[in-house]
Design a protein around this motif. Structure first.
Motif, short mmCIF file in Angstrom:
data_model
loop_
_atom_site.label_atom_id
_atom_site.label_comp_id
_atom_site.label_asym_id
_atom_site.label_seq_id
_atom_site.Cartn_x
_atom_site.Cartn_y
_atom_site.Cartn_z
N TYR A 121 -59.66 -0.95 82.58
CA TYR A 121 -60.98 -1.99 82.68
C TYR A 121 -60.82 -3.09 82.90
O TYR A 121 -61.24 -3.91 83.75
CB TYR A 121 -61.56 -1.43 81.49
N LYS A 146 -61.68 -6.00 85.97
CA LYS A 146 -63.21 -6.26 85.38
C LYS A 146 -63.05 -8.01 85.72
O LYS A 146 -62.16 -8.24 86.43
CB LYS A 146 -63.52 -6.41 84.46
N CYS A 149 -69.32 3.06 83.12
CA CYS A 149 -69.47 3.88 84.75
C CYS A 149 -67.73 4.89 83.80
O CYS A 149 -66.91 4.85 83.07
CB CYS A 149 -69.27 2.82 84.94
N MET A 193 -64.68 3.38 89.06
CA MET A 193 -64.20 1.84 89.01
C MET A 193 -63.14 1.62 90.27
O MET A 193 -63.38 0.05 90.06
CB MET A 193 -63.78 1.43 87.64
N ASP A 216 -63.00 -1.09 93.56
CA ASP A 216 -62.40 -2.41 93.29
C ASP A 216 -61.10 -2.08 93.99
O ASP A 216 -60.22 -3.03 94.15
CB ASP A 216 -62.32 -1.78 91.73
#
Length: 319
Positions: free
Chosen positions: A254, A258, A292, A297, A301
């Motif tokens: 994550y 992020k 999510c 993700m 990304d």
């Protein structure tokens, strides 16, 4: 007890190393490269099968498959495919060597590998490192680190964690940690290093519960308040891995994606090293922890063949 494989990448049932080597050769022969054929084939084979394909490729064509892949692919997709072609222990060894020998030290890699690998894996890594670089991993680590961060890494490199739960020392371990941190002005880092580095995961989970009752804080909160820098990161990683290795990696993934910019090195490292181990568990922890799925993700990304390959390793969406 036999554990079910929680990986998303499984060995191919109808495996033929020569036929696979031929597919790869054709994908790279002539003008242009069929990246899709390479991607589909290599992400659908286990690492052990990829090693057989590599051997067959050399036997059939007299060429090194990894060199050919490097010559045909570029960027993050190339990095990912080469990582998938590397045996797991050799991959860890390469990562650790680069983390220590490059300009500056990549503490993140040292923390992630040494906090999350099982004692036997650590022993195998040390032996393979010696064989590959004719060097002592512990010496290289101590030459590049210092203080309590160094001490905890050295403890983890001993791979001598106690096994099981020592019921008689749960309370005293919790007391020692409380006295070393929350109860004291300043912090006695050595107590944290010794206890967290040497006890088993099951034992530590009991200690964390006792610590919470005693101090009113979760162990992670106290570590954040009492320590800083690489030592804080390593202690947190050890605590999180004692609680749940898949949850630790879900969080790592994550944070790699992020915010502005993606930490592709971390993303590739975790997706490759966990794809045959516990990626299904990581996905389910990710869904519990964040708003999510891991799949969505990655999709938002990354791009191109790199994204396609990562999504195959992810193995599905938990939307």
């Amino acid at each position: 007890m036999l554990q079910a494989n929680k990986g998303t990448v499984k060995p191919s049932q109808h495996f033929n190393a020569n036929a696979d080597a031929e597919v790869l050769y054709k994908a790279m022969k002539g003008l242009g490269t069929d990246e899709d054929a390479i991607l589909q084939l290599l992400t659908a084979r286990s690492n052990a099968q990829r090693q057989e394909i590599k051997a067959s490729y050399k036997t059939l064509y007299g060429k090194d498959l990894i060199n050919d892949l490097k010559g045909e692919l570029t960027g993050k997709f190339e990095t990912l495919i080469v990582a998938l072609m590397t045996p797991p222990i050799a991959y860890d060894v390469t990562l650790l060597h680069s983390a220590i020998k490059g300009a500056g030290t990549n503490e993140k890699v040292l923390v992630e590998i040494l906090a999350s690998r099982k004692p036997q894996q650590v022993k195998d890594i040390i032996a393979a490192y010696k064989k590959e670089y004719d060097a002592d991993l512990e010496k290289d680590v101590t030459g590049d680190t210092s203080g309590h961060f160094q001490r905890l890494l050295v403890i983890l490199l001993q791979a001598n964690r106690q096994t099981g739960i020592q019921a008689e020392t749960i309370e005293s371990d919790a007391q020692a940690l409380f006295k070393a941190g929350e109860e004291k002005f300043g912090t006695d880092e050595q107590a944290f290093v010794t206890i967290l580095g040497n006890r088993s995961a099951e034992h530590l989970r009991k200690v964390f519960d006792a610590y919470m009752k005693l101090s009113g804080y979760e162990m992670e909160e106290s570590i954040k308040r009492e320590t800083s820098g690489p030592l804080k990161d390593l202690l947190l990683a050890v605590v999180k891995c004692a609680r749940s290795v898949p949850a630790y990696f879900a969080e790592t993934l994550y944070h790699a994606m992020k915010g502005a910019g993606t930490d592709d090195d971390t993303l590739i490292r975790v997706m490759v090293t966990r794809s045959e181990v516990d990626m299904l568990d990581i996905r389910s922890e990710f869904r519990k922890l964040f708003a999510c799925s891991l799949h969505s993700m990655i999709k938002g990304d990354t791009g191109g063949d790199y994204r396609k390959a990562l999504l195959v390793l992810c193995g599905g969406d938990d939307a």
